[in-house]
Motif scaffolding. Sequence first.
Motif, short mmCIF file in Angstrom:
data_model
loop_
_atom_site.label_atom_id
_atom_site.label_comp_id
_atom_site.label_asym_id
_atom_site.label_seq_id
_atom_site.Cartn_x
_atom_site.Cartn_y
_atom_site.Cartn_z
N HIS A 214 0.82 -1.22 0.00
CA HIS A 214 0.00 0.00 0.00
C HIS A 214 0.85 1.27 0.00
CE1 HIS A 214 -3.28 -2.77 0.70
NE2 HIS A 214 -2.63 -3.24 1.76
N ILE A 215 1.88 1.26 -0.84
CA ILE A 215 2.79 2.39 -0.96
C ILE A 215 2.26 3.36 -2.00
CG2 ILE A 215 5.15 3.08 -1.59
CD1 ILE A 215 5.04 1.43 1.01
N GLU A 216 2.26 4.64 -1.65
CA GLU A 216 1.89 5.67 -2.62
C GLU A 216 3.09 5.94 -3.54
OE1 GLU A 216 0.25 9.32 -1.14
OE2 GLU A 216 -0.74 8.26 0.52
N TYR A 217 2.81 6.00 -4.83
CA TYR A 217 3.87 6.28 -5.80
C TYR A 217 3.25 6.87 -7.05
CZ TYR A 217 2.42 1.90 -8.02
OH TYR A 217 1.70 0.90 -8.63
N SER B 17 9.25 5.44 -15.29
CA SER B 17 9.85 5.94 -14.06
C SER B 17 8.84 5.84 -12.92
CB SER B 17 10.26 7.40 -14.20
OG SER B 17 11.32 7.54 -15.11
N ILE B 18 9.38 5.64 -11.74
CA ILE B 18 8.55 5.66 -10.54
C ILE B 18 9.14 6.68 -9.59
CG2 ILE B 18 7.92 4.36 -8.46
CD1 ILE B 18 7.43 1.95 -10.23
N GLN B 19 8.26 7.45 -8.97
CA GLN B 19 8.63 8.41 -7.93
C GLN B 19 7.90 7.98 -6.66
OE1 GLN B 19 6.68 12.38 -7.31
NE2 GLN B 19 8.64 13.10 -8.14
N TYR C 218 11.21 8.42 -0.21
CA TYR C 218 12.47 7.75 0.09
C TYR C 218 12.31 6.84 1.31
CZ TYR C 218 17.36 7.19 1.49
OH TYR C 218 18.57 6.67 1.87
N LYS C 219 11.59 7.30 2.32
CA LYS C 219 11.38 6.50 3.53
C LYS C 219 10.70 5.18 3.19
CE LYS C 219 9.09 6.38 8.02
NZ LYS C 219 8.85 4.97 7.87
N ASP C 220 9.71 5.21 2.31
CA ASP C 220 9.03 3.98 1.91
C ASP C 220 9.99 3.03 1.20
OD1 ASP C 220 6.61 4.84 2.98
OD2 ASP C 220 5.84 5.56 1.04
#
Length: 157
Positions: free
Chosen positions: A15-18, A132-134, A137-139
Amino acid sequence: MTLYDKIKQLLDQNHIEYKEAHHEPVFTSEEAAKVRGSKLEQGAKALVFWADGSPIQIVIQGNQKVDKEKFKSLFGFSKLKMVSADELKIISSVEPGAVSPFGNLFDPPISVYVNEGFSDIIEFNAGDHRISIQMKYKDWLDLVNPIVADYGERTQK
């Protein structure tokens, strides 16, 4: 399953936002920053080296290069040599310039080292020169669990 598929699956399952961007093919950090409309230092160069005969991944900001002597000294390696393009394809399953900073998803997985100094955002090619994915950084740190140290040498501002 491609490296891109593995990355997407890992991000979605956790469930990471990107943000994902599809664009013209890019092969350098400078080209990637330009097409993404972002800062060079947000981009992650994901490099694969032989460290005393074993493959490792070294991740560094787009505006820096690896200080090999400092890296070897920090981690006790005697030899550090970038893998060849053919070796890279075998280790990572992707072409040079498309490697993403997820050595933990390679088959077999390899250790990942990251240079200190990334800010809140990390951007990278997702196993493809055109994707590309943004993400935060913590995730990325939480998912990859890399070894963090200061071994960068600034090349551009």
